[in-house]
Design a protein around this motif. Structure first.
Motif, short mmCIF file in Angstrom:
data_model
loop_
_atom_site.label_atom_id
_atom_site.label_comp_id
_atom_site.label_asym_id
_atom_site.label_seq_id
_atom_site.Cartn_x
_atom_site.Cartn_y
_atom_site.Cartn_z
N ASP A 171 -60.72 81.62 36.07
CA ASP A 171 -61.47 80.37 35.97
C ASP A 171 -61.04 79.37 37.03
O ASP A 171 -61.87 78.63 37.57
CB ASP A 171 -61.26 79.73 34.59
N GLU A 172 -59.74 79.33 37.35
CA GLU A 172 -59.19 78.21 38.11
C GLU A 172 -58.71 78.56 39.51
O GLU A 172 -58.54 77.66 40.34
CB GLU A 172 -58.03 77.59 37.31
N GLN B 39 -64.50 71.30 43.09
CA GLN B 39 -63.45 72.12 42.48
C GLN B 39 -63.32 71.87 40.98
O GLN B 39 -62.29 71.50 40.46
CB GLN B 39 -62.10 71.86 43.18
N GLN B 40 -64.45 72.05 40.27
CA GLN B 40 -64.50 72.01 38.81
C GLN B 40 -64.24 70.63 38.23
O GLN B 40 -63.86 70.50 37.06
CB GLN B 40 -63.49 73.01 38.21
N ALA B 41 -64.45 69.57 39.00
CA ALA B 41 -64.21 68.23 38.48
C ALA B 41 -65.18 67.23 39.11
O ALA B 41 -65.63 67.41 40.23
CB ALA B 41 -62.76 67.80 38.76
N TRP B 42 -65.48 66.18 38.34
CA TRP B 42 -66.34 65.09 38.81
C TRP B 42 -65.49 63.96 39.37
O TRP B 42 -64.45 63.60 38.80
CB TRP B 42 -67.21 64.57 37.68
N SER C 254 -67.52 67.67 28.75
CA SER C 254 -66.69 68.79 28.33
C SER C 254 -67.09 69.17 26.91
O SER C 254 -67.76 68.42 26.21
CB SER C 254 -65.21 68.40 28.38
N ARG D 281 -58.59 81.42 43.08
CA ARG D 281 -59.54 82.18 43.89
C ARG D 281 -58.95 83.49 44.45
O ARG D 281 -59.47 84.56 44.23
CB ARG D 281 -60.02 81.31 45.07
#
Length: 309
Positions: free
Chosen positions: A240-241, A168-171, A119, A243
């Motif tokens: 950003d988050e 979905q934007q995360a590891w 980040s 849809r």
């Protein structure tokens, strides 16, 4: 020595001519050692030519690599592009392998991709965490982690790390949890600390875990359809988050969301402050209002309590 021989070949592919003295200085060996290396390459079938004299030097037969290549130009391009992507996801700063591959193909390719796993402002910690997990996966070493679950509890777990996944934007780390005796996804941002253990486990083939998990998630979990209204000031975050977004005439956004974790959704809505509200369903509105009241209780002063009494 073998590595030096390959490096000599890579260097000769990149330069039309180089002297034995330059090679000796580069590899920190004697010129006699370099000449022995060149003899070995010649015996191995590599067309190395040595010219004596003022303008002499060591060179390869022109187009040697291309003559020996079994790949088409398009195949080489696709392979090199894939290698660039792999180089980025390894988070390695050493790009020598790509330089060698580019020289081997006899082409110069555009640097088209850059990926950072960290980040903003947290590069060193995130890169160190990612590299440690990668090492544990590839060497089949157990890990011990402290993980914060959905209810805020911190649990120390012993796991078999199997695969890093991005969704979905995360590891996430996909692993076998020795406490639960089952496979689990662990969100990297919720891992407070970790360490790689000395003992190994047998390699486990897991296949495409995100696809399988997504299908199982759809079957097992019942989702709720929610409509949110978000003010224009927070449009950047909504895009950003989320849809399914419709822009209203007044600039506000209507967002359709499908969720299964209601507690998470309430926290998410409240993170927008006064810039978001629930349109439907009505029972979710009530739950959000109750949570706001509980938040308000946290900020009451002694004077406020006295007034109420």
């Amino acid at each position: 020595m073998v590595d030096r021989l390959f490096q000599i070949i890579y260097l000769l592919m990149d330069r039309p001519k180089v002297t034995a003295k330059e090679l000796a200085q580069r590899f920190e060996v004697s010129e006699r050692t370099i000449y022995r290396d060149l003899d070995k390459l010649t015996l191995a079938g590599v067309p190395v030519y040595t010219n004596q004299g003022k303008n002499g030097g060591v060179s390869l037969l022109p187009d040697y690599v291309l003559d020996k290549s079994v790949l088409t130009i398009d195949e080489k391009r696709k392979l090199f592009e894939a290698m660039q992507a792999v180089s980025e996801v390894t988070s390695s700063k050493n790009k020598q392998e790509l330089a060698k591959l580019s020289t081997f193909f006899g082409e110069q390719y555009q640097d088209w991709i850059e990926i950072a796993f960290s980040s903003w402002g947290n590069e060193e910690h995130d890169a160190r965490q990612f590299d440690q997990i990668k090492q544990a996966i590839l060497s089949h070493r157990y890990m011990e982690i402290t993980y914060y679950g959905n209810r805020g509890e911190a649990i120390k777990r012993r796991i078999k790390p199997l695969k890093l996944c991005f969704k979905q934007q995360a590891w996430y780390l996909y692993a076998y949890c020795c406490i639960r005796e089952d496979f689990r996804f662990f969100k990297l941002s919720r891992i407070a600390d970790m360490r790689m253990l000395e003992d190994n486990f047998e390699q486990i083939e897991v296949g495409r875990v995100l696809t399988d998990a997504g299908n199982a998630y759809k079957v097992q979990e019942q989702s709720m359809a929610v409509t949110l209204e978000i003010k224009p000031e927070m449009a950047f975050r909504a895009f950003d988050e989320l849809r399914d977004i419709t822009v209203q005439e007044n600039g506000s956004l209507r967002c359709a969301v499908q969720v299964t974790d209601i507690q998470w959704l309430i926290s998410y809505i409240l993170s927008f402050g006064a810039h978001a509200k629930v349109i439907e369903p009505s029972d979710l509105k009530q739950q959000v209002m109750q949570e706001i009241k509980r938040m308000h209780e946290n900020y009451k002063t002694d004077r406020d309590i006295e007034r109420e009494q």
